[in-house]
Design an enzyme around this catalytic site. Structure first.
Site, short mmCIF file in Angstrom:
data_model
loop_
_atom_site.label_atom_id
_atom_site.label_comp_id
_atom_site.label_asym_id
_atom_site.label_seq_id
_atom_site.Cartn_x
_atom_site.Cartn_y
_atom_site.Cartn_z
N LYS A 1 -10.61 -4.97 -4.68
CA LYS A 1 -11.77 -4.06 -5.18
C LYS A 1 -11.15 -2.21 -5.50
CE LYS A 1 -13.04 -3.55 -0.39
NZ LYS A 1 -12.51 -3.70 0.96
N LYS B 1 1.08 -1.10 0.05
CA LYS B 1 0.09 0.08 0.21
C LYS B 1 0.80 1.54 0.08
CE LYS B 1 -4.79 -1.71 1.18
NZ LYS B 1 -5.75 -2.10 1.50
N LYS C 1 -4.17 -10.72 -7.03
CA LYS C 1 -5.64 -11.17 -6.37
C LYS C 1 -6.32 -10.23 -6.84
CE LYS C 1 -5.88 -8.49 -1.77
NZ LYS C 1 -6.83 -8.31 -1.23
#
Ligand code: ATP
Ligand code: LTN
Length: 337
Positions: A203, A117, A200
């Protein structure tokens, strides 16, 4: 009451950080309802976690309500489970502060999700992002949860939760239950992107063709599956290393139809990828339709959802307070007694 007193506790949460994907559903949410009879279940909308990445305020509010409705539409019974919004229970932040004093910057900066992130949001690498797993540990430990249903990507955070619980218990005496993860044993624990089956499904992917959301309509679902990346041979066989795209579609088909992978392979023997992708798309769209209808019905009754959240927050706060008081006593905070 006798019976529920004996039940073990279970906790999980999902962030209202965007539209929930079928990856979130297969890896975590569909297990939430399955476990509600066996465990005393507590489920949260993790809005405190969501703001570790920049969110638009109005959208975050909307996503929170929608996620609450989705939980119920996916079969979670608010009469059996505690459903609440994380920021409504201040104990989560309070325990995080205490656990911060036994968490090391080294172990937090080594977390894969923090590294990923930070790279993805290089303009906003903040302390909250680094402290994310300590807040998650607080969520779980406050409720003395024995089990935590999550997807495989959260395994490292669960390990850290266990480490913090053991560290605290060793330093201050038995306080926290050390939780176990409940991670699907099959490939459903890690549903891959339709656009790039080496990543993966997420969203927050900038390519919307990579994920299918729980609110996509039938045409969108079918279009996204039609475009799903597969490979150049045309055999429908489960082989995650060799054929990651096809294997991922088989995993999704299995999850939504209940047919085994072997049955699915047999069903599509001799068929082309076009037919296969269409069948997967239709199976997913058909399974989503009743969930979407139920969610829409719930969203039309905001007062009902507000009531659930309020009751949920009250129950959660009561349980959390018990653990927090114990923690405060152990660390030596003066309480007037
Ligand atoms: P983002 O995609 O924005 O990084 P996320 O979807 O990983 O967020 P959450 O919404 O908090 O994060 O995830 C909710 C649950 O869904 C977690 O238990 C997580 O492990 C699970 N999950 C997320 N992605 C997948 C996936 N691709 N396959 C299986 N489970 C998943
Ligand atoms: N970090 C989780 C969401 C989450 C969670 C939790 C999951 C927040 N708190 C406590 C289980 C238990 C994620 O999936 N990204």
């Amino acid at each position: 009451m006798e019976e529920s007193a004996a039940k073990k506790k279970l906790f999980s949460a999902v962030q209202p950080s965007g539209s929930v994907t079928i990856g979130n559903y297969i890896g975590a949410i569909r297990n939430f309802a399955k476990l509600q009879d066996e465990y005393e279940c507590i489920y949260a909308v993790a809005d405190l976690h969501a703001i570790t990445v920049r969110q638009e305020a109005a959208q975050l509010r909307r996503n929170t309500l929608e996620l609450m409705a989705l939980f119920i539409a996916c079969g979670i019974n608010p009469e059996k489970c505690v459903l609440f919004v994380q920021s409504h229970v201040p104990a989560h932040c309070e325990l995080t502060w205490v656990l911060n004093t036994i968490a090391y910057p080294g172990e937090l900066s080594r977390m894969t999700q923090f590294k990923d992130k930070s790279a993805k949001h290089a303009e906003n690498v903040n302390m909250g992002l680094m402290d994310y797993p300590v807040l998650m540990a607080s969520d779980i430990l406050l409720y003395q949860a024995a089990l935590v249903p999550v997807g495989a990507d959260q395994k490292q955070h669960l390990e850290l939760t266990r480490d913090l619980a053991i560290r605290f218990n060793n330093r201050y005496g038995a306080t926290f239950t050390v939780p176990d993860g409940y991670i699907p044993k099959d490939s459903g624990a890690r549903v891959m992107s339709l656009a790039d089956p080496s990543k993966k499904m997420s969203k927050s992917d900038e390519n919307p063709n990579g994920f299918v959301t729980m609110s996509d309509d039938k045409d969108t679902v079918i279009r996204k599956f039609k475009r799903a990346v597969t490979d150049s041979d045309s055999v429908i066989r489960y082989a995650p290393e060799e054929k990651p795209g096809v294997s991922n579609l088989l995993t999704i088909y299995h999850a939504f139809t209940g047919k085994s992978i072997a049955e699915a392979e047999k069903e599509f023997e001799g068929k082309g990828y076009g037919d296969f992708k269409l069948a997967v798309g239709e199976a997913v769209a058909d399974a989503l339709a009743p969930i979407q209808a139920e969610r829409a019905k719930l969203l039309a009754d905001k007062a009902y959802l507000n009531g659930i959240m309020q009751r949920g927050a009250e129950s959660a706060a009561r349980m959390a307070r018990r653990t927090l008081s114990k923690v405060y006593r152990k660390v030596g905070f003066y309480s007037g007694e």
